[in-house]
Scaffold this motif. Structure first.
Motif, short mmCIF file in Angstrom:
data_model
loop_
_atom_site.label_atom_id
_atom_site.label_comp_id
_atom_site.label_asym_id
_atom_site.label_seq_id
_atom_site.Cartn_x
_atom_site.Cartn_y
_atom_site.Cartn_z
N ALA A 1 0.82 -1.21 0.00
CA ALA A 1 0.00 0.00 0.00
C ALA A 1 0.86 1.27 0.00
O ALA A 1 0.56 2.23 -0.71
CB ALA A 1 -0.93 0.00 1.22
N ILE A 2 1.94 1.26 0.78
CA ILE A 2 2.77 2.46 0.84
C ILE A 2 3.44 2.72 -0.50
O ILE A 2 3.58 3.86 -0.94
CB ILE A 2 3.81 2.35 1.98
CG1 ILE A 2 4.39 3.73 2.32
CG2 ILE A 2 4.93 1.40 1.64
CD1 ILE A 2 3.42 4.66 2.98
N GLN A 3 3.82 1.64 -1.20
CA GLN A 3 4.41 1.83 -2.52
C GLN A 3 3.36 2.26 -3.53
O GLN A 3 3.62 3.12 -4.38
CB GLN A 3 5.10 0.54 -2.98
CG GLN A 3 6.40 0.28 -2.26
CD GLN A 3 7.31 -0.65 -3.04
OE1 GLN A 3 6.87 -1.37 -3.93
NE2 GLN A 3 8.58 -0.64 -2.69
N PHE A 4 2.17 1.67 -3.46
CA PHE A 4 1.12 2.05 -4.40
C PHE A 4 0.75 3.52 -4.24
O PHE A 4 0.59 4.25 -5.22
CB PHE A 4 -0.11 1.17 -4.20
CG PHE A 4 -1.23 1.49 -5.15
CD1 PHE A 4 -1.17 1.04 -6.47
CD2 PHE A 4 -2.32 2.23 -4.74
CE1 PHE A 4 -2.20 1.34 -7.35
CE2 PHE A 4 -3.35 2.53 -5.62
CZ PHE A 4 -3.29 2.09 -6.93
N LEU A 5 0.61 3.97 -3.00
CA LEU A 5 0.29 5.37 -2.76
C LEU A 5 1.44 6.27 -3.20
O LEU A 5 1.23 7.38 -3.69
CB LEU A 5 -0.03 5.59 -1.28
CG LEU A 5 -1.35 4.97 -0.80
CD1 LEU A 5 -1.45 5.03 0.72
CD2 LEU A 5 -2.54 5.67 -1.44
N GLY A 6 2.68 5.79 -3.02
CA GLY A 6 3.83 6.55 -3.49
C GLY A 6 3.81 6.70 -5.00
O GLY A 6 4.10 7.78 -5.54
N VAL A 7 3.45 5.61 -5.70
CA VAL A 7 3.34 5.67 -7.16
C VAL A 7 2.25 6.65 -7.57
O VAL A 7 2.42 7.45 -8.50
CB VAL A 7 3.06 4.27 -7.74
CG1 VAL A 7 2.63 4.35 -9.20
CG2 VAL A 7 4.29 3.39 -7.60
N GLN A 8 1.12 6.60 -6.88
CA GLN A 8 0.03 7.53 -7.20
C GLN A 8 0.46 8.98 -7.01
O GLN A 8 0.09 9.87 -7.79
CB GLN A 8 -1.19 7.23 -6.33
CG GLN A 8 -1.88 5.93 -6.66
CD GLN A 8 -2.43 5.90 -8.08
OE1 GLN A 8 -3.09 6.83 -8.53
NE2 GLN A 8 -2.14 4.82 -8.80
#
Length: 247
Positions: free
Chosen positions: A178-185
């Motif tokens: 989740a932290i990586q996905f939000l970072g990508v977003q």
């Protein structure tokens, strides 16, 4: 002889940090590409509605927080149901022309920098979980301090509570992903309205961010738009490379 870079993605996948599932990198890059493309088509904002709202929040918070860093004031953040938003701020005249240019650039560029920090945080579960809590808390805090639109007063705390819930209840691998996905977003939020980067006028709102940079830094708005678009991609891929290779 193998072509250079052919094994780049498989190698990165094998070396992924333990808090992210093995296929995480491929999925994240695919999500970044799909998100960026959908934002460019009619109704794309509504297909990715929660992430469109989050992208607007990242962008407007970039403006407001940079104004505060320069000694100014962040007056209000408005986010509307159509995915648009506006930040109201003020800075000292003594900082002109660099100050206004930095605040203008912080809208498109602040989120990719913050996103890179979130991606890198996934290298440690403790840091990843803490970063999720910080992001969720900042969404809630921004609602109390700056959000001044009816829609924003509902949407932003909902997003904050969801992220906090993930940080408190989700399994370790979910939090890492989740932290990586939000970072990508956050990184690709520069592309939320790609045409906006290459537009001088922002309609009723006046001059676009890149138009503001042209006004204060002379070089044309399309130069600044292209530079920020490229820089956002570089920041995204470099942060993913470091997170997955441990360099």
């Amino acid at each position: 002889m193998k072509e250079p870079g052919r094994d780049f993605l498989p190698k990165l996948t094998r070396l992924a940090p333990p808090v992210v599932e093995p296929m995480g990198l491929t999925w994240l890059i695919t999500a970044a590409v799909v998100t960026t493309l959908l934002w460019q088509v009619p109704k794309g904002d509504y297909i990715l509605y929660p992430f469109s709202i989050l992208a607007t929040w990242f962008h407007e918070m970039g403006h407001g927080l940079m104004a505060m860093l320069l000694g100014g004031r962040f007056h209000q953040l408005q986010i509307f149901s159509n995915g648009s938003g506006v930040a109201s701020y003020s800075i000292s005249q003594a900082l002109w022309p660099i100050g206004p240019a930095l605040v203008a650039a912080a809208g498109p560029m602040g989120p990719p920098i913050a996103g890179a920090g979130l991606i890198l945080a996934s290298r440690s579960f403790t840091v990843a979980s803490l970063s999720l809590k910080i992001l969720g808390s900042l969404l809630l805090l921004s609602t109390l301090l700056w959000v001044g639109s009816g829609f924003g007063l509902v949407a932003i705390p909902i997003l904050g509570l969801i992220i906090l819930g993930i940080s408190l209840k989700a399994p370790q691998w979910v939090q890492g992903f989740a932290i990586q996905f939000l970072g990508v977003q956050a990184c690709v939020s520069t592309y939320h309205q790609l045409n906006y980067l290459f537009t001088y006028s922002a309609g009723p709102l006046g001059i676009s961010d890149t138009g503001q940079m042209q006004k204060y830094l002379i070089l044309p708005y399309w130069f600044w738009g292209g530079l920020m678009a490229i820089a956002s991609l570089v920041i995204l891929f470099q942060s993913l490379r470091i997170a997955y290779r441990g360099e």
